[in-house]
Motif scaffolding. Sequence first.
Motif, PDB file in Angstrom:
ATOM      1  N   PHE A  10      -2.703   1.227  -2.323  1.00 43.08           N
ATOM      2  CA  PHE A  10      -2.584   2.365  -3.227  1.00 43.08           C
ATOM      3  C   PHE A  10      -1.377   2.273  -4.151  1.00 43.08           C
ATOM      4  CE2 PHE A  10      -5.299   3.776   0.126  1.00 43.08           C
ATOM      5  CZ  PHE A  10      -6.236   4.554  -0.526  1.00 43.08           C
ATOM      6  N   THR A  11      -1.450   3.060  -5.226  1.00 43.79           N
ATOM      7  CA  THR A  11      -0.345   3.212  -6.169  1.00 43.79           C
ATOM      8  C   THR A  11       0.075   4.680  -6.149  1.00 43.79           C
ATOM      9  OG1 THR A  11      -1.881   3.691  -7.960  1.00 43.79           O
ATOM     10  CG2 THR A  11      -1.196   1.390  -7.698  1.00 43.79           C
ATOM     11  N   GLU A  12       1.210   4.980  -6.793  1.00 42.27           N
ATOM     12  CA  GLU A  12       1.627   6.374  -6.944  1.00 42.27           C
ATOM     13  C   GLU A  12       0.525   7.117  -7.690  1.00 42.27           C
ATOM     14  OE1 GLU A  12       4.234   7.897  -5.764  1.00 42.27           O
ATOM     15  OE2 GLU A  12       5.482   6.212  -5.144  1.00 42.27           O
ATOM     16  N   GLY A  13       0.112   8.257  -7.201  1.00 38.76           N
ATOM     17  CA  GLY A  13      -0.943   9.030  -7.852  1.00 38.76           C
ATOM     18  C   GLY A  13      -2.331   8.453  -7.658  1.00 38.76           C
ATOM     19  N   CYS A  14      -2.441   7.405  -6.867  1.00 39.60           N
ATOM     20  CA  CYS A  14      -3.718   6.775  -6.518  1.00 39.60           C
ATOM     21  C   CYS A  14      -4.497   6.257  -7.728  1.00 39.60           C
ATOM     22  CB  CYS A  14      -4.572   7.710  -5.669  1.00 39.60           C
ATOM     23  SG  CYS A  14      -3.828   8.021  -4.056  1.00 39.60           S
ATOM     24  N   GLY A  15      -3.837   5.608  -8.614  1.00 49.46           N
ATOM     25  CA  GLY A  15      -4.541   4.905  -9.682  1.00 49.46           C
ATOM     26  C   GLY A  15      -4.352   5.503 -11.048  1.00 49.46           C
ATOM     27  N   GLY A  16      -5.088   4.952 -11.986  1.00 50.71           N
ATOM     28  CA  GLY A  16      -4.982   5.364 -13.375  1.00 50.71           C
ATOM     29  C   GLY A  16      -4.198   4.332 -14.163  1.00 50.71           C
ATOM     30  N   GLY A  17      -4.373   4.347 -15.460  1.00 49.23           N
ATOM     31  CA  GLY A  17      -3.746   3.372 -16.336  1.00 49.23           C
ATOM     32  C   GLY A  17      -2.243   3.361 -16.291  1.00 49.23           C
ATOM     33  N   ASP A  18      -1.630   4.502 -16.019  1.00 48.56           N
ATOM     34  CA  ASP A  18      -0.170   4.563 -16.002  1.00 48.56           C
ATOM     35  C   ASP A  18       0.403   4.646 -14.580  1.00 48.56           C
ATOM     36  OD1 ASP A  18      -1.129   7.091 -15.460  1.00 48.56           O
ATOM     37  OD2 ASP A  18       0.294   8.129 -16.762  1.00 48.56           O
ATOM     38  N   ALA A  19      -0.411   4.294 -13.599  1.00 50.15           N
ATOM     39  CA  ALA A  19       0.026   4.388 -12.204  1.00 50.15           C
ATOM     40  C   ALA A  19       1.164   3.420 -11.923  1.00 50.15           C
ATOM     41  CB  ALA A  19      -1.141   4.107 -11.268  1.00 50.15           C
ATOM     42  N   GLU A  20       2.155   3.904 -11.226  1.00 54.31           N
ATOM     43  CA  GLU A  20       3.284   3.090 -10.804  1.00 54.31           C
ATOM     44  C   GLU A  20       2.994   2.522  -9.417  1.00 54.31           C
ATOM     45  OE1 GLU A  20       6.226   2.393 -12.415  1.00 54.31           O
ATOM     46  OE2 GLU A  20       5.259   3.300 -14.162  1.00 54.31           O
ATOM     47  N   PRO A  21       3.510   1.331  -9.144  1.00 51.29           N
ATOM     48  CA  PRO A  21       3.313   0.777  -7.801  1.00 51.29           C
ATOM     49  C   PRO A  21       3.927   1.684  -6.735  1.00 51.29           C
ATOM     50  CG  PRO A  21       4.199  -0.882  -9.297  1.00 51.29           C
ATOM     51  CD  PRO A  21       4.255   0.440 -10.018  1.00 51.29           C
ATOM     52  N   LEU A  22       3.285   1.767  -5.617  1.00 49.72           N
ATOM     53  CA  LEU A  22       3.813   2.494  -4.471  1.00 49.72           C
ATOM     54  C   LEU A  22       4.818   1.559  -3.797  1.00 49.72           C
ATOM     55  CD1 LEU A  22       3.501   5.077  -2.701  1.00 49.72           C
ATOM     56  CD2 LEU A  22       1.769   3.840  -1.417  1.00 49.72           C
ATOM     57  N   GLU A  23       6.083   1.938  -3.809  1.00 54.92           N
ATOM     58  CA  GLU A  23       7.131   1.041  -3.321  1.00 54.92           C
ATOM     59  C   GLU A  23       6.893   0.569  -1.889  1.00 54.92           C
ATOM     60  OE1 GLU A  23       9.495  -0.567  -5.016  1.00 54.92           O
ATOM     61  OE2 GLU A  23       8.571   0.374  -6.762  1.00 54.92           O
ATOM     62  N   GLU A  24       6.428   1.465  -1.028  1.00 50.39           N
ATOM     63  CA  GLU A  24       6.157   1.078   0.358  1.00 50.39           C
ATOM     64  C   GLU A  24       5.033   0.048   0.425  1.00 50.39           C
ATOM     65  OE1 GLU A  24       6.517   4.138  -0.779  1.00 50.39           O
ATOM     66  OE2 GLU A  24       7.752   5.320   0.593  1.00 50.39           O
ATOM     67  N   ALA A  25       4.036   0.187  -0.455  1.00 50.07           N
ATOM     68  CA  ALA A  25       2.935  -0.778  -0.495  1.00 50.07           C
ATOM     69  C   ALA A  25       3.450  -2.151  -0.897  1.00 50.07           C
ATOM     70  CB  ALA A  25       1.852  -0.308  -1.454  1.00 50.07           C
ATOM     71  N   LEU A  26       4.256  -2.192  -1.939  1.00 50.35           N
ATOM     72  CA  LEU A  26       4.815  -3.470  -2.380  1.00 50.35           C
ATOM     73  C   LEU A  26       5.700  -4.086  -1.291  1.00 50.35           C
ATOM     74  CD1 LEU A  26       5.746  -2.614  -6.074  1.00 50.35           C
ATOM     75  CD2 LEU A  26       3.813  -3.988  -5.261  1.00 50.35           C
ATOM     76  N   ALA A  27       6.505  -3.269  -0.642  1.00 51.48           N
ATOM     77  CA  ALA A  27       7.379  -3.768   0.423  1.00 51.48           C
ATOM     78  C   ALA A  27       6.549  -4.305   1.592  1.00 51.48           C
ATOM     79  CB  ALA A  27       8.321  -2.666   0.901  1.00 51.48           C
ATOM     80  N   GLY A  28       5.456  -3.615   1.923  1.00 44.00           N
ATOM     81  CA  GLY A  28       4.590  -4.079   3.006  1.00 44.00           C
ATOM     82  C   GLY A  28       3.928  -5.407   2.683  1.00 44.00           C
ATOM     83  N   ILE A  29       3.470  -5.559   1.449  1.00 40.85           N
ATOM     84  CA  ILE A  29       2.835  -6.812   1.044  1.00 40.85           C
ATOM     85  C   ILE A  29       3.864  -7.943   1.012  1.00 40.85           C
ATOM     86  CG2 ILE A  29       1.650  -7.979  -0.871  1.00 40.85           C
ATOM     87  CD1 ILE A  29       0.323  -5.177  -1.407  1.00 40.85           C
ATOM     88  N   ARG A  30       5.049  -7.660   0.515  1.00 40.79           N
ATOM     89  CA  ARG A  30       6.115  -8.674   0.533  1.00 40.79           C
ATOM     90  C   ARG A  30       6.423  -9.107   1.972  1.00 40.79           C
ATOM     91  NH1 ARG A  30       8.910  -4.981  -2.982  1.00 40.79           N
ATOM     92  NH2 ARG A  30       8.353  -5.520  -5.104  1.00 40.79           N
ATOM     93  N   LYS A  31       6.486  -8.128   2.854  1.00 40.68           N
ATOM     94  CA  LYS A  31       6.771  -8.403   4.267  1.00 40.68           C
ATOM     95  C   LYS A  31       5.687  -9.307   4.863  1.00 40.68           C
ATOM     96  CE  LYS A  31       8.040  -5.733   8.360  1.00 40.68           C
ATOM     97  NZ  LYS A  31       9.501  -5.662   8.415  1.00 40.68           N
ATOM     98  N   GLN A  32       4.419  -9.056   4.502  1.00 38.22           N
ATOM     99  CA  GLN A  32       3.334  -9.921   4.967  1.00 38.22           C
ATOM    100  C   GLN A  32       3.530 -11.351   4.466  1.00 38.22           C
ATOM    101  OE1 GLN A  32      -0.088  -7.329   3.636  1.00 38.22           O
ATOM    102  NE2 GLN A  32      -0.898  -8.068   5.580  1.00 38.22           N
ATOM    103  N   GLY A  33       3.844 -11.482   3.191  1.00 36.99           N
ATOM    104  CA  GLY A  33       4.034 -12.811   2.618  1.00 36.99           C
ATOM    105  C   GLY A  33       5.149 -13.583   3.299  1.00 36.99           C
TER     106      GLY A  33
END
Length: 161
Positions: A128-151
Amino acid sequence: AGVAAVSVVSPETDLTCSGESYKSRRWVSNGGPHCDPMFRDKDPAAASMPTIDLLVGKPGAPGAIPAHSSPLSPLHSELHGLPPIQVQVGDAEVMRSDSTEFARRAAAAGSHVELTVWPRMWHTFTQFTEGCGGGDAEPLEEALAGIRKQGIFLRAHALQV
């Protein structure tokens, strides 16, 4: 070569849906940061059963496999000898207990497990992103951190093979 490592987010490890979080993390309007917005049914476990029955067959039907069967519900399996496992789950998640109990049992069986419980996050939050999508949606910081942690986890273990 064998499997170097496994990394999962929000896994369903118990098809019986019997963990405490199916009740304690269910959605309640204005319920605070421990309610999973992805599961809005009054009884998330009961609401999950029709889909689970499609997967394993209705209980008692010819060819049906019990939901607690260890090949289908890893929580009910022997958990020793597994490759290194990383589990990430949201603290607000209905399936939180699937993750925490799996990690506890796998570690007790001698398997290497890293568990991260993300505060205020819900089921599959990394998608997910902040606001759950849309053209101007910002990345959800926790989501990015979780994906980085997986990598980091997967690359570290893949380099050891």
